[in-house]
Design a protein around this motif. Sequence first.
Motif, PDB file in Angstrom:
ATOM      1  N   GLU A 128      -5.675  -1.877  -7.059  1.00 31.80           N
ATOM      2  CA  GLU A 128      -4.809  -2.798  -7.273  1.00 31.80           C
ATOM      3  C   GLU A 128      -4.895  -4.005  -6.270  1.00 31.80           C
ATOM      4  O   GLU A 128      -4.919  -5.178  -6.683  1.00 31.80           O
ATOM      5  CB  GLU A 128      -3.545  -2.149  -7.659  1.00 31.80           C
ATOM      6  CG  GLU A 128      -2.491  -3.194  -7.795  1.00 31.80           C
ATOM      7  CD  GLU A 128      -0.965  -2.803  -8.162  1.00 31.80           C
ATOM      8  OE1 GLU A 128      -0.107  -3.840  -8.254  1.00 31.80           O
ATOM      9  OE2 GLU A 128      -0.780  -1.528  -7.992  1.00 31.80           O
ATOM     10  N   ARG A 129      -4.936  -3.842  -4.991  1.00 34.20           N
ATOM     11  CA  ARG A 129      -4.804  -4.822  -4.086  1.00 34.20           C
ATOM     12  C   ARG A 129      -6.163  -5.702  -4.061  1.00 34.20           C
ATOM     13  O   ARG A 129      -6.148  -6.619  -3.835  1.00 34.20           O
ATOM     14  CB  ARG A 129      -4.587  -4.125  -2.596  1.00 34.20           C
ATOM     15  CG  ARG A 129      -3.352  -3.640  -2.459  1.00 34.20           C
ATOM     16  CD  ARG A 129      -3.027  -3.256  -0.969  1.00 34.20           C
ATOM     17  NE  ARG A 129      -2.723  -4.502  -0.251  1.00 34.20           N
ATOM     18  CZ  ARG A 129      -2.816  -4.540   1.090  1.00 34.20           C
ATOM     19  NH1 ARG A 129      -2.547  -3.468   1.738  1.00 34.20           N
ATOM     20  NH2 ARG A 129      -2.506  -5.703   1.785  1.00 34.20           N
ATOM     21  N   ASP A 167      -3.719   6.494   5.084  1.00 37.80           N
ATOM     22  CA  ASP A 167      -3.555   6.962   3.685  1.00 37.80           C
ATOM     23  C   ASP A 167      -4.569   7.812   3.160  1.00 37.80           C
ATOM     24  O   ASP A 167      -5.829   7.345   2.856  1.00 37.80           O
ATOM     25  CB  ASP A 167      -3.396   5.648   2.614  1.00 37.80           C
ATOM     26  CG  ASP A 167      -3.040   6.020   1.378  1.00 37.80           C
ATOM     27  OD1 ASP A 167      -2.735   7.301   1.073  1.00 37.80           O
ATOM     28  OD2 ASP A 167      -3.141   5.239   0.381  1.00 37.80           O
ATOM     29  N   GLU A 191      -1.409 -11.724   4.014  1.00 39.23           N
ATOM     30  CA  GLU A 191      -1.861  -9.886   4.114  1.00 39.23           C
ATOM     31  C   GLU A 191      -1.183  -9.121   5.039  1.00 39.23           C
ATOM     32  O   GLU A 191      -0.988  -9.578   6.152  1.00 39.23           O
ATOM     33  CB  GLU A 191      -3.377  -9.823   4.378  1.00 39.23           C
ATOM     34  CG  GLU A 191      -4.020  -8.644   3.953  1.00 39.23           C
ATOM     35  CD  GLU A 191      -5.614  -8.703   4.389  1.00 39.23           C
ATOM     36  OE1 GLU A 191      -6.137  -7.515   4.748  1.00 39.23           O
ATOM     37  OE2 GLU A 191      -6.132  -9.701   4.331  1.00 39.23           O
ATOM     38  N   THR A 238       0.555  -2.945   4.061  1.00 29.64           N
ATOM     39  CA  THR A 238       0.615  -2.071   3.068  1.00 29.64           C
ATOM     40  C   THR A 238       0.798  -3.174   1.639  1.00 29.64           C
ATOM     41  O   THR A 238       1.068  -2.371   0.791  1.00 29.64           O
ATOM     42  CB  THR A 238       2.134  -1.207   3.131  1.00 29.64           C
ATOM     43  OG1 THR A 238       3.195  -2.080   3.327  1.00 29.64           O
ATOM     44  CG2 THR A 238       1.726  -0.222   4.134  1.00 29.64           C
ATOM     45  N   ALA A 239       1.178  -4.310   1.841  1.00 33.13           N
ATOM     46  CA  ALA A 239       1.405  -5.070   0.713  1.00 33.13           C
ATOM     47  C   ALA A 239       0.930  -6.448   1.064  1.00 33.13           C
ATOM     48  O   ALA A 239       0.754  -6.781   2.020  1.00 33.13           O
ATOM     49  CB  ALA A 239       2.923  -5.054   0.060  1.00 33.13           C
ATOM     50  N   ASP A 240       0.915  -7.235   0.005  1.00 33.31           N
ATOM     51  CA  ASP A 240       0.569  -8.769   0.068  1.00 33.31           C
ATOM     52  C   ASP A 240       1.658  -9.703  -0.629  1.00 33.31           C
ATOM     53  O   ASP A 240       2.360  -9.237  -1.295  1.00 33.31           O
ATOM     54  CB  ASP A 240      -0.900  -9.072  -0.542  1.00 33.31           C
ATOM     55  CG  ASP A 240      -2.088  -8.189   0.084  1.00 33.31           C
ATOM     56  OD1 ASP A 240      -2.204  -8.184   1.112  1.00 33.31           O
ATOM     57  OD2 ASP A 240      -2.449  -7.266  -0.941  1.00 33.31           O
ATOM     58  N   VAL A 241       1.688 -11.035  -0.047  1.00 25.34           N
ATOM     59  CA  VAL A 241       2.763 -11.878  -0.770  1.00 25.34           C
ATOM     60  C   VAL A 241       1.978 -12.961  -1.166  1.00 25.34           C
ATOM     61  O   VAL A 241       0.932 -13.632  -0.568  1.00 25.34           O
ATOM     62  CB  VAL A 241       3.617 -12.400   0.590  1.00 25.34           C
ATOM     63  CG1 VAL A 241       4.925 -13.401  -0.002  1.00 25.34           C
ATOM     64  CG2 VAL A 241       4.310 -11.054   1.000  1.00 25.34           C
ATOM     65  N   ARG A 242       2.154 -13.383  -2.447  1.00 27.16           N
ATOM     66  CA  ARG A 242       1.738 -14.462  -2.878  1.00 27.16           C
ATOM     67  C   ARG A 242       2.604 -15.620  -3.073  1.00 27.16           C
ATOM     68  O   ARG A 242       3.759 -15.534  -3.437  1.00 27.16           O
ATOM     69  CB  ARG A 242       1.304 -14.255  -4.505  1.00 27.16           C
ATOM     70  CG  ARG A 242       0.464 -15.418  -5.230  1.00 27.16           C
ATOM     71  CD  ARG A 242      -0.193 -14.834  -6.585  1.00 27.16           C
ATOM     72  NE  ARG A 242       0.799 -14.209  -7.559  1.00 27.16           N
ATOM     73  CZ  ARG A 242       1.386 -14.951  -8.449  1.00 27.16           C
ATOM     74  NH1 ARG A 242       0.840 -16.206  -8.641  1.00 27.16           N
ATOM     75  NH2 ARG A 242       1.952 -14.487  -9.424  1.00 27.16           N
ATOM     76  N   GLN A 297      -5.124  -3.612   7.976  1.00 27.03           N
ATOM     77  CA  GLN A 297      -4.976  -3.566   6.442  1.00 27.03           C
ATOM     78  C   GLN A 297      -5.849  -2.969   5.637  1.00 27.03           C
ATOM     79  O   GLN A 297      -7.262  -2.942   5.718  1.00 27.03           O
ATOM     80  CB  GLN A 297      -4.967  -5.022   6.255  1.00 27.03           C
ATOM     81  CG  GLN A 297      -4.302  -6.005   7.088  1.00 27.03           C
ATOM     82  CD  GLN A 297      -5.018  -6.540   8.164  1.00 27.03           C
ATOM     83  OE1 GLN A 297      -5.879  -6.020   8.523  1.00 27.03           O
ATOM     84  NE2 GLN A 297      -4.647  -7.716   8.421  1.00 27.03           N
ATOM     85  N   ARG A 320      -6.743  -3.991   2.599  1.00 29.73           N
ATOM     86  CA  ARG A 320      -7.484  -4.619   1.789  1.00 29.73           C
ATOM     87  C   ARG A 320      -8.800  -5.032   2.256  1.00 29.73           C
ATOM     88  O   ARG A 320      -9.935  -5.164   1.773  1.00 29.73           O
ATOM     89  CB  ARG A 320      -6.390  -6.035   1.593  1.00 29.73           C
ATOM     90  CG  ARG A 320      -6.772  -6.796   0.337  1.00 29.73           C
ATOM     91  CD  ARG A 320      -8.151  -7.910   0.633  1.00 29.73           C
ATOM     92  NE  ARG A 320      -7.492  -8.960   1.505  1.00 29.73           N
ATOM     93  CZ  ARG A 320      -8.182 -10.046   1.507  1.00 29.73           C
ATOM     94  NH1 ARG A 320      -9.349 -10.369   1.024  1.00 29.73           N
ATOM     95  NH2 ARG A 320      -7.779 -10.912   2.692  1.00 29.73           N
TER      96      ARG A 320
END
Length: 319
Positions: free
Chosen positions: A98-99, A142, A241, A244-248, A316, A318
């Motif tokens: 997904e990422r 992970d 980035e 564990t997650a990204d912000v758009r 990261q 990603r």
Amino acid sequence: MPLPTSPVIRRARLGAELRQLRRREELTLEQVCERLGWASTSKLSRIELGQSRPDLADVLDLLDVYRVAAEDRDALIVIARDAATGRGWWKTLGGMGERQRAYAELEAGAATVVEYQPAVVPGLLQTAAYARLRLGVARLLDPEVDVEADVRARLVRQEVLHRAEPPHYTALLEFTACDPGGVPEGVWREQLRHLVTLARKPDVTIRVLPPGVTTAGAHPLTPFSRYSFPDPADPRTVMLEALTADVRLVSAADLAWYDAVVDRMLDAALPAAETTTLLARLAEDPALPGPASLGGHPLTVRGRPEETAVVPRPRQPRD
């Protein structure tokens, strides 16, 4: 040929257009939903925020409520169809998590890409061996990470730089990203030579920020990527980035801030030709010292040395 702009970007564009039309008609979310017989405002809110794949029939109903003229309707229907695109579009990117897919969507439809990395080589520039080591570290955090699948996905993403009409890609790297950081010498030499090869492509620019240079106080604290698209009305986007997650980010205010940061970093960075020379010399001798000079070539020729915030080396998955 570049792929069509991703459904994610088209959804953001459609949502912004529909929100503007609703406000032009001076209607609230509740009033629109009441006219259409929708049970709650959440459906309309998600469409306006670009958070759901729109149903074309719903979009046509909204255009009726907003009394949109025929010529404007046709343009919005095209955008709505792009926004509703599903699995067929993503098949062009191959299988990926997904990422990575979120970034691949943006990269595939972009006209320009600018990436900033403080500590690692960006994913679009990584060799398979370097990527495998990076993803191996992610697997320690992970155990569900499929390293080989993610390496294959990363190589699929990199094809965007080798298309007949690629986006113009710029990488802004802190000098720490040019440090092997425990990467085996053979893998690191291969990675540096790969960077040199890519830097010679007409649509790829790599610039290194010398240690200690000033960027007029506007120094990013996290890796980010900035995207623009062939249709100037599609919302330019910044992706931040995190571990564990990204912000758009798509708001004009956010983009203006990152535009200023990019401009200041470009002013402070080594020119592209000097960066390529630096990378080539490091490829020949990865142990070459860097903080002060390289063979008499001062790295602080752009900007003045200045105390800067310490940026921790991110881990990261990603990139």
